[in-house]
Write a protein that holds these residues in place. Structure first.
Motif, PDB file in Angstrom:
ATOM      1  N   MET A 102       0.842  -1.182   0.000  1.00 45.05           N
ATOM      2  CA  MET A 102       0.000   0.000   0.000  1.00 45.05           C
ATOM      3  C   MET A 102       0.886   1.244   0.000  1.00 45.05           C
ATOM      4  SD  MET A 102      -2.974   0.744   2.692  1.00 45.05           S
ATOM      5  CE  MET A 102      -3.623   2.323   2.937  1.00 45.05           C
ATOM      6  N   ASP A 103       0.573   2.195  -0.850  1.00 47.15           N
ATOM      7  CA  ASP A 103       1.330   3.433  -0.915  1.00 47.15           C
ATOM      8  C   ASP A 103       0.997   4.300   0.286  1.00 47.15           C
ATOM      9  OD1 ASP A 103       2.398   2.618  -3.297  1.00 47.15           O
ATOM     10  OD2 ASP A 103       0.925   3.693  -4.520  1.00 47.15           O
ATOM     11  N   SER A 104       1.986   5.067   0.739  1.00 49.70           N
ATOM     12  CA  SER A 104       1.798   5.937   1.901  1.00 49.70           C
ATOM     13  C   SER A 104       2.392   7.303   1.635  1.00 49.70           C
ATOM     14  CB  SER A 104       2.480   5.338   3.131  1.00 49.70           C
ATOM     15  OG  SER A 104       1.934   4.089   3.447  1.00 49.70           O
ATOM     16  N   VAL A 105       1.913   8.268   2.392  1.00 46.97           N
ATOM     17  CA  VAL A 105       2.449   9.627   2.352  1.00 46.97           C
ATOM     18  C   VAL A 105       2.844   9.997   3.776  1.00 46.97           C
ATOM     19  CG1 VAL A 105       1.910  12.046   1.896  1.00 46.97           C
ATOM     20  CG2 VAL A 105       1.024  10.265   0.385  1.00 46.97           C
ATOM     21  N   TYR A 106       3.996  10.643   3.909  1.00 41.61           N
ATOM     22  CA  TYR A 106       4.487  11.043   5.222  1.00 41.61           C
ATOM     23  C   TYR A 106       4.698  12.544   5.259  1.00 41.61           C
ATOM     24  CZ  TYR A 106       5.189   6.101   5.817  1.00 41.61           C
ATOM     25  OH  TYR A 106       4.967   4.757   5.906  1.00 41.61           O
ATOM     26  N   LYS A 107       4.414  13.126   6.393  1.00 40.06           N
ATOM     27  CA  LYS A 107       4.639  14.547   6.621  1.00 40.06           C
ATOM     28  C   LYS A 107       5.888  14.679   7.464  1.00 40.06           C
ATOM     29  CE  LYS A 107       2.349  18.722   8.228  1.00 40.06           C
ATOM     30  NZ  LYS A 107       2.505  19.508   7.017  1.00 40.06           N
ATOM     31  N   ASP A 163       1.920   7.870  15.082  1.00 38.56           N
ATOM     32  CA  ASP A 163       2.634   7.048  14.115  1.00 38.56           C
ATOM     33  C   ASP A 163       3.935   7.686  13.618  1.00 38.56           C
ATOM     34  OD1 ASP A 163       2.941   4.690  12.787  1.00 38.56           O
ATOM     35  OD2 ASP A 163       1.542   5.146  11.164  1.00 38.56           O
ATOM     36  N   LEU A 164       4.758   8.179  14.572  1.00 40.73           N
ATOM     37  CA  LEU A 164       6.072   8.703  14.198  1.00 40.73           C
ATOM     38  C   LEU A 164       6.894   7.584  13.572  1.00 40.73           C
ATOM     39  CD1 LEU A 164       7.068  10.903  17.266  1.00 40.73           C
ATOM     40  CD2 LEU A 164       6.196  11.655  15.064  1.00 40.73           C
ATOM     41  N   ARG A 165       7.664   7.906  12.534  1.00 46.85           N
ATOM     42  CA  ARG A 165       8.418   6.886  11.819  1.00 46.85           C
ATOM     43  C   ARG A 165       9.918   7.093  11.914  1.00 46.85           C
ATOM     44  NH1 ARG A 165       5.409   3.138   8.823  1.00 46.85           N
ATOM     45  NH2 ARG A 165       3.304   3.367   9.634  1.00 46.85           N
ATOM     46  N   ILE A 166      10.384   8.283  11.568  1.00 45.07           N
ATOM     47  CA  ILE A 166      11.817   8.545  11.482  1.00 45.07           C
ATOM     48  C   ILE A 166      12.111   9.875  12.167  1.00 45.07           C
ATOM     49  CG2 ILE A 166      13.769   9.011   9.919  1.00 45.07           C
ATOM     50  CD1 ILE A 166      12.813   6.173   9.667  1.00 45.07           C
ATOM     51  N   LEU A 183      11.148  15.164  12.036  1.00 50.89           N
ATOM     52  CA  LEU A 183      10.349  13.981  12.347  1.00 50.89           C
ATOM     53  C   LEU A 183       9.368  13.697  11.220  1.00 50.89           C
ATOM     54  CD1 LEU A 183       9.306  14.713  16.039  1.00 50.89           C
ATOM     55  CD2 LEU A 183      11.116  13.204  15.263  1.00 50.89           C
ATOM     56  N   SER A 184       9.255  12.440  10.859  1.00 50.89           N
ATOM     57  CA  SER A 184       8.245  12.085   9.857  1.00 50.89           C
ATOM     58  C   SER A 184       7.196  11.193  10.499  1.00 50.89           C
ATOM     59  CB  SER A 184       8.873  11.388   8.648  1.00 50.89           C
ATOM     60  OG  SER A 184       9.380  10.124   8.995  1.00 50.89           O
ATOM     61  N   PHE A 185       5.979  11.409  10.051  1.00 55.81           N
ATOM     62  CA  PHE A 185       4.858  10.585  10.527  1.00 55.81           C
ATOM     63  C   PHE A 185       3.898  10.387   9.377  1.00 55.81           C
ATOM     64  CE2 PHE A 185       3.949  14.994  11.405  1.00 55.81           C
ATOM     65  CZ  PHE A 185       2.617  15.163  11.063  1.00 55.81           C
ATOM     66  N   LYS A 186       3.149   9.320   9.472  1.00 55.18           N
ATOM     67  CA  LYS A 186       2.230   8.970   8.389  1.00 55.18           C
ATOM     68  C   LYS A 186       1.123  10.014   8.294  1.00 55.18           C
ATOM     69  CE  LYS A 186       0.216   4.876   6.422  1.00 55.18           C
ATOM     70  NZ  LYS A 186      -0.023   3.460   6.616  1.00 55.18           N
TER      71      LYS A 186
END
Length: 68
Positions: A1-6, A35-38, A62-65
């Motif tokens: 599934m494709d995702s977008v992160y802010k 949902d923090l990622r990086i 910080l990136s999150f979904k």
């Protein structure tokens, strides 16, 4: 599934270390963002008063979904 992160930029501060400042920034942001990622360190600096280090500052990206 494709995702977008802010990506957002936050700055954490600590009287102990840059690592502690980064931890403060992530934990504080996590209380408001889901949902923090990086977390990427963008910059580290020091606050100096009277010739002595009084605070460490760590700037993070910080990136999150992104949820639509």
């Amino acid at each position: 599934m494709d995702s977008v992160y802010k990506v957002v930029e936050v700055i954490g501060t600590s009287t102990k270390s840059w690592e502690d400042a980064a931890t403060v920034a992530v934990e504080t942001a996590a209380s408001k963002l889901r949902d923090l990622r990086i977390a990427e360190v963008a910059k580290m600096d020091l606050k100096v008063e009277g010739g002595k280090v009084v605070a460490y500052r760590t700037r993070l990206q910080l990136s999150f979904k992104y949820e639509t």
